[in-house]
Structures are given as structure tokens and as C-alpha cells.
Design an enzyme around this catalytic site. Structure first.
Site: not given
Lengths: 169, 169, 169
Positions: A16, A50
Site C-alpha cells: 500500500s 492506512h
């Protein structure tokens, strides 16, 4: 048609972060396309972690399954991730592998018709021992077949290993 | 001596399809050397799916353990796969790791004396979390050591990732 | 500061053998820095197997956690391995992921201040199916984050696949 970059790798391999940096390098206003259905606190924590990693430049879109209903034309889109998206199809198809794969591929085909710069994060699930749990085995099959499908269409594919991007296509 | 190409990778990484295309490109009449012992319906389905993928040009040989008793001289042979073959040794040696490894290596050494173009499919099993089940741990050890043994002898080795062959030797 | 070579890969992928050969090629008197806490007979056997593989040239140091308290200046040091070292932090921090990661990173930072030629062996744990066991999931996270941390600092990184070193940095 979309230009596709696939970023695959194991859990905690830096997929990510790498994909986010790539998207930020390509656009002033990238789209973060989150596919998570919030199943439990463990997932919720990961989502929050995130989100905290991303700055304010991002446009956020949450979409569990129907990616194609949003208009991404001309945008840089980071889809995070294929695994969570497939999990939703698998669940909603009562864990029928063939049905889930067919539904996901059909939706995918619609989605990638758009002219966008698409960065896709997925997981490698198949390099451990064969799972004893039948449902886990089925999901690993679903993931593996979808990964092959996307990688075949992708212009560029990276395998992340310990945070290092290895370009394999 | 055999010329050896090893194709390794995770479950559903496209190993068998890639190996089949390679064999078909090398010969009008390749040999499919199937090592599966049909343990349950899950395995049977997988075997049928793979058979359906192959066309009529293939010569089919089923051999659970004694690969060397067949004559493959001058042929292109696809062995699919090392994992199923090792499973049979592991089972028949009452899950004794050292005994199974020794027996498998001895048979392998005989087998590769033949002048053939051998393409071997195997699995990466060691990149997940350490399995809790002791037998699974032992089998992963057996698989890993045999993979190292074959890769050291191989002329060419591919790691499959999401259907993409990555040449690593 | 240390020069760092990271050797990562799955179980039984030949990481330790490759790292040992590298250390022996670099020094007449390399240091083997063993981080294992002997938890059970399975571990003890593995340790004995690895010791038997090494010749008498090696200087052996056993250190479960505090790597930095030993003086390795000017030496070639093989640390085997990060996974066992992290396991000790994880255990001693009562399986608190963030606490263990912070403690391990702090110790690591001290350790690599020394001028040594450091070869580090670690494991890829994240490419199998998501473990059902929560502690296994946490440990895989810990391992993955530490691997990324070390790989980012490393001068050279190898991924071992079936005994074959693939240079990825």
C-alpha cells in the site's frame, strides 16, 4: 481502457505504501478507492492506520463491489485492494467459488473500460502450506485466479518483498 | 542425463498452464507425467480440470512414485507435480521426513539419468506463517529440501507470480 | 555504521546455507550470531543441524535479544535469524505488537552503529493465507514491518527461492 499497474506481495510487504507513493507521484489529486467492508475491529484499525498514512490531497471513494458505477475518467486511481473486494463477492455468493469468480470478473471488465490510470493492490496468498480449512483453500483459489486475470491485462506488475518493489512485468 | 526446467510458485499461480505451453512449444507429442494419487474429490476435480485444459496431442502417463521405470528417452516430459509425488513418499514412509527424502532423492537420481527434456512443476510452500500442525511443518521441510535439490540440478528455473514467469536461473 | 546484506525467503529455501557461504567467502573468522532461545526439541534439532553444517573457523556468539552489547567491530557477522530474535521480543512483551516492534527497532538501531560487515537472515511469512490464529497474525505483522525496516537500510537484499539467490536490491 484503463492503464493498469498491479502491485502484489505478501501481508506487510509494503504494497500500500509503495502504491500510494506511485499515485502521489502521478497526480495532484489521486483517488483512493477503498474496497473494505468493515467486518471487525481488526479491519477497522487497519483502515484507520492506512487513512492516517495518506495526506489531504486524496479523494476518497468507498466501494465494496460495484467499482464501475463511479466515474474515474482521466483520474489516477488506487484500488486497495483486490483481496477485500473479492472477499465481498465470495461472501455474497455464499462462498461459491465459480460464481464469485464469474461475478468479480464481469464487474472488473466493466470497471477497466474507463480511461484511467489504475494502480491495483493485491495479495499473494498461495506460497504457504495448503490450508486445512476448505473455505480458506477456496478463497486462495479465487484470489490466485483473479490475480492471474489482472496480471495478464496489466501493463506493469510489481512483486513487493520486504518493502522492495521487484518489477516482474 | 535429462535437461531440467523447474517451474515453481504458489497455488493458483499459473504453473501448470505455463509448463504445458512450454512443453507444447517443444514437441508435437509431449508426455504428461501425472503423479497424483487420487485421495479425495477435491483432488479428483483438480485432475479433471487439468486434463480438460490439455489437448489430444499429449501422451498421458500416471505414476505415483517410480518415475524411472518408464522410458522417456528423447521425449519432452512434463512432470506435474513434485508436491504430489513427494506426498506419496511421505505417506508410504509413515510420515518419516528423513526416510521419505532419502527415498525420493534416490528415485529422482535414477529418473534423471534418461536423456529427456524434463519440465518439472513444484510448489513454494514456505512463505506463509510457520504451520502449527507438525505434519504440515515436516512436509514443508521435505518439499523445501527437494525443491533445493532439483533447482540445483536444473538448467532453468522459473518462479510464477500471478501467472507471470520470472526467470531466476 | 554496519554494511548490511539481508537474505530473506521461505522456510527451507536455503537462506542459512547461502548466508554462511557468503560469510566464509568474506572472512577467515566469521562470527555466527545465533538468536535462538531453545523452546523445544524441534528448535534444538534445527540448531544442531545448522551447527553441524558449519566448520571450525566460526566464532560462535549466542544472544537472544541484546545484540548491541557484543563488540563486532571490523568483523563479518552472520545473524541467524531475525525471526527468532523477534520472537523473543514478542514473547517478553507479552505479545504486544507495537511494544515489541518499538523495542526491537531500538535495539537494532544500537546494534548497527558498529562498523561490521553484517549478513542478516530473515523469513518471508506473509505470502500464505491470512492465519486464523490472532497471535500468528500479529507476529506476521511484526516480522513484516521489521523486514521492511531492515531492507530499507540494507545495501544488498536477496530473496531465496528453492535455494537460488535472487538479488532484489
Amino acid at each position: 481502457m484503463a492503464t493498469i499497474t498491479l502491485v502484489t506481495g505478501g501481508a506487510r510487504s509494503g504494497k500500500s505504501s509503495f502504491a500510494q507513493q506511485m499515485a502521489e507521484g502521478k497526480s495532484e489529486r489521486p483517488v483512493y478507492l477503498a474496497t473494505a467492508r468493515i467486518w471487525d475491529e481488526d479491519f477497522a484499525q487497519r483502515v484507520r492506520r492506512h487513512q492516517a498514512d495518506r495526506d489531504q490531497r486524496w479523494e476518497n471513494v468507498e466501494e465494496e463491489k460495484q467499482l464501475s458505477k463511479h466515474d474515474f475518467s482521466g483520474k489516477v486511481v488506487l484500488m486497495d485492494c483486490v483481496t477485500l473486494w473479492l472477499t465481498n463477492f465470495f461472501h455474497d455468493c455464499s462462498y461459491q467459488l465459480d460464481e464469485a469468480l464469474e461475478a468479480a470478473k464481469a464487474e472488473w471488465q466493466q470497471f477497466i473500460q474507463q480511461d484511467m490510470d489504475l494502480i491495483v493492490v493485491t495479495n499473494e496468498l498461495g506460497m504457504g502450506v495448503h490450508p486445512e480449512n476448505e473455505m480458506a483453500r477456496k478463497f486462495a483459489d479465487l484470489q490466485g485466479w483473479m490475480n492471474q486475470h489482472i496480471a495478464a491485462q496489466a501493463d506493469t506488475v510489481y512483486l513487493m518483498v520486504s518493502g522492495i518493489p521487484v518489477k516482474i512485468k
